[in-house]
Design an enzyme around this catalytic site. Structure first.
Site, PDB file in Angstrom:
ATOM      1  CB  SER A 429      -0.936   0.010   1.208  1.00 48.21           C
ATOM      2  OG  SER A 429      -0.206  -0.140   2.411  1.00 48.21           O
ATOM      3  CG  HIS A 450      -2.632  -0.687  -3.203  1.00 48.54           C
ATOM      4  ND1 HIS A 450      -2.862   0.657  -2.982  1.00 48.54           N
ATOM      5  CD2 HIS A 450      -2.985  -1.311  -2.053  1.00 48.54           C
ATOM      6  CE1 HIS A 450      -3.324   0.829  -1.762  1.00 48.54           C
ATOM      7  NE2 HIS A 450      -3.415  -0.345  -1.174  1.00 48.54           N
ATOM      8  CD  GLU A 462      -3.102   3.343  -5.852  1.00 52.72           C
ATOM      9  OE1 GLU A 462      -2.802   4.520  -6.072  1.00 52.72           O
ATOM     10  OE2 GLU A 462      -2.841   2.781  -4.771  1.00 52.72           O
ATOM     11  CG  ASN A 500      -2.646   4.156   0.945  1.00 55.58           C
ATOM     12  OD1 ASN A 500      -3.776   4.416   1.356  1.00 55.58           O
ATOM     13  ND2 ASN A 500      -2.214   2.923   0.824  1.00 55.58           N
TER      14      ASN A 500
END
Length: 718
Positions: A429, A450, A462, A500
């Site tokens: 992440s 991800h 992702e 993130n």
């Protein structure tokens, strides 16, 4: 030939009976402005055709009409006078169909949505084949039907059913449409044209009273005052509960139906026109139309990647069998790609299989999965403690603990087991893909993949390209993500990647207010109720895991040492040090439990206030709360675009919508920025610039504002 245009042709199918066929050059039929002009011309020709006894309306495609051309909307809606004129003129074209001096029958196959459904409603009769799906989904674009749908549908299927169709935007299968009277018959696909023609003939011969069938659509709604009042009151309550204040379209739909109920067709159409126009000028409409266009752009880009793929993923391996690993293995098996789930502990494998079984069991309980499917999916997951079990898979998704040393070791070990042509990915992440690739002999065969938790529900994946990741690898992994039913967005490597990376400044903005003593409960309420997030930042931190969030701040500080410097005295760090990890151990910002009925509970804990030094009930103005949370997020997503981490504003918007639950009525961070106004946003950010670098806008944003450009103009986005 009665009429021939670019998208519509009209000719006699047999003496006395004409077929008006939609036949656009593309893959689907839609009502763009040019097609609406042709529709009007074709109907005028039909009206003036001698010896005409009936008309059937058909499609040459596998689907009927998918609706209006949404790509025209944002440009059109920016001009108020043009919008008013367009909607009034366009809706009257459908009157032309309804006013033909002969019976009309719509023959629907595949999708008949939005304007496609409204074209059917303007016909006297409707015949559907078994493939048909009919609906008015305009509320999902922040709009209501604009071609007479709010006027005709209540008169065809009754106000109760019509309000449900229109305010929910749901699609309806042919048999369900038949039950409520939206269609008059359902036939097998090979019999559709014949059935429509036979019905037109029967009506022309007087065997069906087509004039009586048409008349209710021209008259006020046939419902007594008490019935109508009860229907509207009930609908208002349901809309208020489900749509809330942020989504005006369902409310406007009810308003249009209510205002037009006692009017003849023209008055009811005017009520609809007015409500439709009002919605075109709302931020919610701009945002939701923007989402649709961004989603189409993202899907188009993904298809290009997948089309270029030279390697097909037929089998998968998952390393790490916890909640995430189990979810990934489940999703792969569910979509027809058998998965080997590998771990070093048997109890972890048991947990992974239990996770997959739990998801499937819920599907069975809801009638979405049968027992046969459940058994097939579970048998497509092979739990194992042996590395050798993954040696023949096409792709490996590593999903072990978020620690660079452990991940690096596991990836290097498994690379020595799998085939030279196999692809290796990491479900990290935050950790740099380029750094992880340094442990590998074939870094070109490695990228990030991800997933978001829970895997089976969250649509985003992702795909992170490292410095040495090959195009072939990215193409194959995008194709695999699409096969899993996910929306893949390719981003370039940096700590936190896109989602993130932009989340942490948002959480830092929140934590700054808590550090000043502001009540986290009040902040959550503002960000949920007023801004529209599904969870406020405190609750989100608990769901993500306080320990996970705290660990990630270390990674983010390494990548952005000045802007995202870790503060050991911040709320997140204090909670982590106190082992208040959030939902996973029942206490974080909130405490979690169950009530007497077994339902989950979430309550603010006095111990949290004492630990953090914040004051219960201490509030800031709602606008300040929103500004202090959202300015850092928007600034960071702009940096990601400027640094080429993400390819476009559209992709960034969809990533946050699908990965974080960014409020759809705001359209994503870039749509939100442009709704506020770039100049206005800069002025607001400058007001808080003293709070730190996360509040300071980029030089690029100032240049965009000065030039009056848009982030959605691809030529000026970088």
């Amino acid at each position: 030939m009665i009429y021939q245009g670019e998208s519509i042709r009209v000719d006699f199918i047999e003496p006395g009976f004409a077929e008006l066929q939609f036949d656009a050059k593309g893959s689907v039929n839609k009502f763009d402005q040019a097609t609406l002009e042709e529709f009007s011309e074709a109907l005028t020709k039909l009206k003036n055709t001698d010896d005409l006894r009936g008309v059937i309306v058909t499609s040459s495609k596998s689907t009927f009409i998918v609706g209006a051309d949404i790509t025209e909307f944002l440009t059109l809606f920016s001009d108020q006078e043009k919008t008013r004129s367009w909607v009034a003129k366009a809706s009257r074209v459908f009157d032309q169909l309804e006013d033909l001096p002969v019976p009309t029958v719509g023959a629907v196959k595949g999708f008949a949505l939005g304007g496609g459904c409204e074209a059917l409603l303007a016909c006297d009769y409707r015949v559907a084949d078994t493939t048909a799906t009919i609906g008015l989904p305009e509320v999902k674009l922040g709009l209501i039907p604009g071609f007479g749908g709010t006027m005709r549908l209540p008169r065809v299927i009754g106000p109760d059913n019509a309000l449900e169709w229109i305010t929910t935007g749901k699609n309806n299968k042919a048999e369900d449409a038949l039950k409520v009277g939206a269609v008059d018959a359902v036939v097998e696909p090979e019999n559709l044209t014949k059935a429509a023609l036979n019905l037109a003939k029967a009506a022309a011969a007087g065997e069906q009273d087509w004039k009586a069938k048409r008349q209710p659509k021209l008259d006020p709604l046939k419902a007594n005052d008490t019935e109508l009042m009860m229907t509207l009151v009930t609908a208002k309550g349901m809309i208020a509960a489900k749509a809330g204040k942020h989504y005006p379209a369902p409310h406007k739909a009810l308003e249009a139906i209510e205002n037009g109920a006692r009017e003849h067709r023209e008055g009811a159409l005017k009520a609809e026109n007015n409500a439709f126009f009002d919605l075109t000028q709302t931020d919610a409409c701009q945002a939701q139309v923007g989402i649709f266009l961004a989603d189409q752009a993202v899907k188009g880009k993904s298809k290009k990647y997948a089309k270029a793929a030279t390697k097909e993923i037929k089998t998968a391996g998952v390393l790490g069998a916890g909640i995430m690993g189990g979810g990934i293995a489940y999703q792969s098996a569910l979509k027809g790609v058998p998965a080997v789930m590998k771990d070093i502990k048997q109890d972890a494998l048991d947990l992974g299989m239990k996770e997959a079984g739990k998801i499937l069991k819920k599907g069975v309980e809801r009638g979405k999965v049968n027992n046969e499917k459940m058994i097939k999916v579970l048998s497509s997951i092979t739990p194992t403690l042996l590395n050798e079990a993954v040696k023949d898979v096409d792709i490996v998704v590593e999903a072990v603990v978020e620690n660079p040393k452990i991940k690096g070791s596991v990836l290097a070990e498994i690379e020595g087991v799998i085939g030279d042509d196999a692809i290796l990915t990491s479900n990290t992440s935050t950790i740099s893909i380029t750094e992880l690739a340094k442990n590998l002999k074939r870094p070109e065969k490695f990228c990030g993949m991800h997933f978001f938790n829970p895997v089976h529900k969250m649509p985003l994946v992702e795909i992170i390209r490292g410095e040495k990741t090959s195009d072939e690898t990215v193409n194959a992994v995008v194709a695999y993500a699409l096969k899993l039913g996910k929306t893949p967005i390719v981003v370039n490597d940096c700590p936190g990647f896109l989602v993130n990376r932009v989340l942490f400044p948002y959480l830092a903005g929140f934590a700054g207010m808590v550090d000043e003593g502001v009540d986290f409960v009040g902040i959550d309420k503002v960000m949920e109720k007023q801004f529209g997030w599904p969870m406020g930042p405190a609750y989100l931190s608990d769901v993500v895991g306080i320990d996970t969030a705290d660990h990630c701040t270390v990674v983010m500080e390494e990548g952005f040492p000045t802007r995202m410097k870790r503060d050991t005295s911040s709320a997140i760090a204090k909670l982590a040090a106190a082992e208040r990890y959030g939902q996973k151990n029942g206490k974080g910002f909130y405490v979690y439990g169950t009530d007497k009925k077994g339902k989950p509970t979430k309550e603010a804990d006095p111990a949290t206030y004492e630990l953090l030094g914040c004051e219960q009930g201490k509030k800031l103005d709602a606008d300040e709360v929103i500004a202090r949370c959202m300015i850092p997020m928007v600034n960071e997503v702009v940096r990601c675009l400027e640094e080429d981490i993400v390819g476009s504003a559209a992709e960034a918007d969809m990533a946050l919508l699908y990965g974080l639950g960014f409020p759809p009525f705001r359209g994503g961070p870039f749509r939100y920025l442009e709704t506020v106004g770039i100049d206005n946003f800069i002025q607001l950010a400058d007001k808080y610039a003293h709070l730190g670098e996360i509040y300071q806008v980029t030089d690029g944003m100032r240049e965009m504002a000065k030039a009056g450009k848009s982030y959605f103009d691809t030529t000026s986005a970088k």
